[in-house]
Design a protein around this motif. Structure first.
Motif, PDB file in Angstrom:
ATOM      1  N   LEU B  48       0.827  -1.210   0.000  1.00  0.00           N
ATOM      2  CA  LEU B  48       0.000   0.000   0.000  1.00  0.00           C
ATOM      3  C   LEU B  48       0.863   1.262   0.000  1.00  0.00           C
ATOM      4  O   LEU B  48       0.548   2.245  -0.693  1.00  0.00           O
ATOM      5  CB  LEU B  48      -0.918   0.006   1.233  1.00  0.00           C
ATOM      6  CG  LEU B  48      -2.091  -0.985   1.212  1.00  0.00           C
ATOM      7  CD1 LEU B  48      -2.849  -0.947   2.537  1.00  0.00           C
ATOM      8  CD2 LEU B  48      -3.049  -0.661   0.064  1.00  0.00           C
ATOM      9  N   ALA B  49       1.949   1.224   0.776  1.00  0.00           N
ATOM     10  CA  ALA B  49       2.841   2.394   0.820  1.00  0.00           C
ATOM     11  C   ALA B  49       3.464   2.642  -0.545  1.00  0.00           C
ATOM     12  O   ALA B  49       3.590   3.805  -0.989  1.00  0.00           O
ATOM     13  CB  ALA B  49       3.920   2.172   1.874  1.00  0.00           C
ATOM     14  N   ALA B  51       2.193   1.768  -3.490  1.00  0.00           N
ATOM     15  CA  ALA B  51       1.137   2.279  -4.372  1.00  0.00           C
ATOM     16  C   ALA B  51       0.897   3.762  -4.110  1.00  0.00           C
ATOM     17  O   ALA B  51       0.721   4.566  -5.048  1.00  0.00           O
ATOM     18  CB  ALA B  51      -0.141   1.477  -4.157  1.00  0.00           C
ATOM     19  N   LYS B  52       0.898   4.111  -2.841  1.00  0.00           N
ATOM     20  CA  LYS B  52       0.691   5.510  -2.454  1.00  0.00           C
ATOM     21  C   LYS B  52       1.783   6.397  -3.060  1.00  0.00           C
ATOM     22  O   LYS B  52       1.499   7.470  -3.627  1.00  0.00           O
ATOM     23  CB  LYS B  52       0.731   5.566  -0.922  1.00  0.00           C
ATOM     24  CG  LYS B  52       0.477   6.892  -0.274  1.00  0.00           C
ATOM     25  CD  LYS B  52       0.336   6.641   1.235  1.00  0.00           C
ATOM     26  CE  LYS B  52       0.255   7.911   2.029  1.00  0.00           C
ATOM     27  NZ  LYS B  52       1.531   8.499   2.341  1.00  0.00           N
ATOM     28  N   HIS B  55       1.385   6.809  -6.854  1.00  0.00           N
ATOM     29  CA  HIS B  55       0.299   7.753  -7.155  1.00  0.00           C
ATOM     30  C   HIS B  55       0.784   9.189  -6.984  1.00  0.00           C
ATOM     31  O   HIS B  55       0.493  10.061  -7.811  1.00  0.00           O
ATOM     32  CB  HIS B  55      -0.902   7.494  -6.234  1.00  0.00           C
ATOM     33  CG  HIS B  55      -1.874   6.505  -6.803  1.00  0.00           C
ATOM     34  ND1 HIS B  55      -2.552   6.734  -7.991  1.00  0.00           N
ATOM     35  CD2 HIS B  55      -2.299   5.300  -6.346  1.00  0.00           C
ATOM     36  CE1 HIS B  55      -3.355   5.697  -8.243  1.00  0.00           C
ATOM     37  NE2 HIS B  55      -3.208   4.806  -7.258  1.00  0.00           N
ATOM     38  N   HIS B  56       1.528   9.409  -5.904  1.00  0.00           N
ATOM     39  CA  HIS B  56       2.013  10.775  -5.661  1.00  0.00           C
ATOM     40  C   HIS B  56       3.010  11.203  -6.738  1.00  0.00           C
ATOM     41  O   HIS B  56       3.012  12.359  -7.186  1.00  0.00           O
ATOM     42  CB  HIS B  56       2.643  10.852  -4.270  1.00  0.00           C
ATOM     43  CG  HIS B  56       1.619  10.867  -3.176  1.00  0.00           C
ATOM     44  ND1 HIS B  56       1.900  11.227  -1.880  1.00  0.00           N
ATOM     45  CD2 HIS B  56       0.301  10.568  -3.185  1.00  0.00           C
ATOM     46  CE1 HIS B  56       0.799  11.146  -1.133  1.00  0.00           C
ATOM     47  NE2 HIS B  56      -0.169  10.729  -1.916  1.00  0.00           N
ATOM     48  N   LYS B  59       1.129  12.137  -9.782  1.00  0.00           N
ATOM     49  CA  LYS B  59       0.476  13.431  -9.605  1.00  0.00           C
ATOM     50  C   LYS B  59       1.474  14.571  -9.854  1.00  0.00           C
ATOM     51  O   LYS B  59       1.151  15.570 -10.518  1.00  0.00           O
ATOM     52  CB  LYS B  59      -0.076  13.505  -8.176  1.00  0.00           C
ATOM     53  CG  LYS B  59      -1.148  14.541  -7.958  1.00  0.00           C
ATOM     54  CD  LYS B  59      -1.721  14.381  -6.557  1.00  0.00           C
ATOM     55  CE  LYS B  59      -2.748  15.464  -6.271  1.00  0.00           C
ATOM     56  NZ  LYS B  59      -3.272  15.328  -4.904  1.00  0.00           N
ATOM     57  N   LEU B  99      -7.307   5.241 -13.443  1.00  0.00           N
ATOM     58  CA  LEU B  99      -6.513   6.457 -13.627  1.00  0.00           C
ATOM     59  C   LEU B  99      -5.628   6.342 -14.867  1.00  0.00           C
ATOM     60  O   LEU B  99      -5.494   7.301 -15.651  1.00  0.00           O
ATOM     61  CB  LEU B  99      -5.651   6.681 -12.378  1.00  0.00           C
ATOM     62  CG  LEU B  99      -4.826   7.971 -12.371  1.00  0.00           C
ATOM     63  CD1 LEU B  99      -5.738   9.201 -12.385  1.00  0.00           C
ATOM     64  CD2 LEU B  99      -3.902   8.020 -11.156  1.00  0.00           C
TER      65      LEU B  99
END
Lengths: 195, 188
Positions: B48-49, B51-52, B55-56, B59, B99
């Motif tokens: 999860l970290a 993936a986070k 994503h950042h 962005k 996305l």
């Protein structure tokens, strides 16, 4: 006439030299002394050197294993040991015999030490067992709190409208924060509730 | 006999010492309970970290005018290793696919965008808001195709794409409705 002092303090003869008459006479006299000693008829008086040599000869004979106690003496020693074992009174009364009270103490002391150490060990094990933190409740499917489980994220993120399709970054932030909280709770619980 | 008793005392002392060392109060006893597969573990948190972070990164790349780098970053989420059967894995991957499809569509890579969505829908094991979201993106792609067909003067194809878009939106609405009702029931 040669004396003991002449033999002991005179020059050392060579190995191949013939023994002198004095040496032969001295050897014969000393052999008689040894025989009398072995027969239990040790002369009450003798020279200091002869007494020292006889003691050495006696030690050598005892060390060779050839010396036995008389049968009466052997019986006496065995009977004393048996009486002492059953708590009776020894017949010999020699100083080498252990007094009954101290013999009993010697028999009881090791058992007392062993028993006391066993009791201490049992108490220590009991104390450790009682003090040990209780294991956490089994984390089976029914009893595990929801927050601790890996689960669908739908209740957390809700419906994703068209306007928010590209806000995946915000959603993963929410999911990660929620699961991190659950993960910390699981870790904390496994450590017995202590941080 | 005395030697045996002495040895026994020594053994007892050693056992007590060993217990005292292994049960020290300063170091909490770590009892490992049975670990069912569904408890949150370190492997899930790491995935999860990651993936986070991807994503950042995406962005930042998008805000920096680097859509191709953003696409590459989002693609990396699809190859992350999650614990087996973790529901979060499906959710994160489906969201990443939605996305990614949007980014590809913005780059006019319509077919690649549709392939990304179709692959995601083919791998779903349960209905979720993320599946509904993917259907929504699929509808947008059909709309884009319809617009392209209009520009190409192919009216029948444009009509078919519009119908497909409506079907995709309807599917998304249907899934969302069922899930909302289920959540309402669970909260009651």
């Amino acid at each position: 006439m040669a004396t003991d002092d002449d033999i002991l303090t005179g020059p050392v003869p060579g190995p191949d030299d013939e023994p002198s008459a004095a040496e032969r006479a001295h050897a014969r006299t000393f052999a008689d002394l040894i025989d009398k000693t072995l027969a239990g008829r040790t002369p009450p008086a003798m020279s200091t050197d002869d007494r020292a040599l006889i003691e050495v000869a006696t030690v050598i004979r005892a060390a060779s294993g050839g010396m036995e106690l008389p049968a009466s003496r052997q019986r006496s020693i065995v009977e004393d040991a048996l009486r002492q074992a059953v708590g009776g009174v020894t017949s010999s009364g020699s100083l080498a015999t252990t007094p009954i009270t101290s013999a009993r103490r010697r028999r009881w002391a090791p058992w007392a030490v062993a028993g006391a150490s066993t009791l201490v060990a049992a108490a220590a094990v009991l104390a450790m067992w009682l003090r040990a933190p209780k294991p956490p409740a089994p984390a089976d499917g029914e009893r595990t709190p929801t927050a601790w489980r890996s689960r669908p994220s739908d209740p957390l993120v809700g419906e994703i409208t068209r306007a928010h399709v590209d806000e995946a970054s915000a959603r993963i932030d929410v999911i990660f924060a929620d699961r991190l909280e659950g993960f910390r709770q699981v870790r904390l619980h496994r450590r017995g509730g202590r941080p | 006999m005395k030697r045996w008793i002495g040895a026994w005392s020594l053994v007892i002392a050693m056992i007590v010492g060993w217990i005292a060392c292994t049960s020290s109060g300063s170091d909490p006893v770590r009892v490992s309970p049975p670990q069912p597969d569904d408890v949150i573990d370190q492997e899930l948190m790491i995935a999860l970290a990651q993936a986070k972070n991807f994503h950042h990164k995406a962005k930042v790349y998008m805000s920096d005018g680097k859509p191709l780098d953003a696409i590459a970053s989002v693609r990396q989420i699809l190859s992350l290793r999650f614990p087996a059967n973790a529901p979060e894995a499906d959710d994160v991957r489906l969201d990443a696919r939605a996305l990614l499809a949007k980014y590809l569509l913005a780059q006019n890579q319509v077919d690649e965008a549709m392939r990304t969505v179709e692959e995601g829908l083919a791998q779903t094991s349960r209905q979720s808001f993320f599946v509904a979201n993917l259907h929504t993106v699929k509808g947008e792609i059909h709309e884009a195709r319809a617009d392209q067909a209009v520009r190409d003067g192919e009216k029948p194809r444009a009509d078919a794409e519009r119908h497909a878009a409506i079907d995709a939106y309807d599917r998304s609405i249907q899934i969302n409705k069922v899930l909302q009702e289920r959540l309402m029931m669970e909260r009651q």
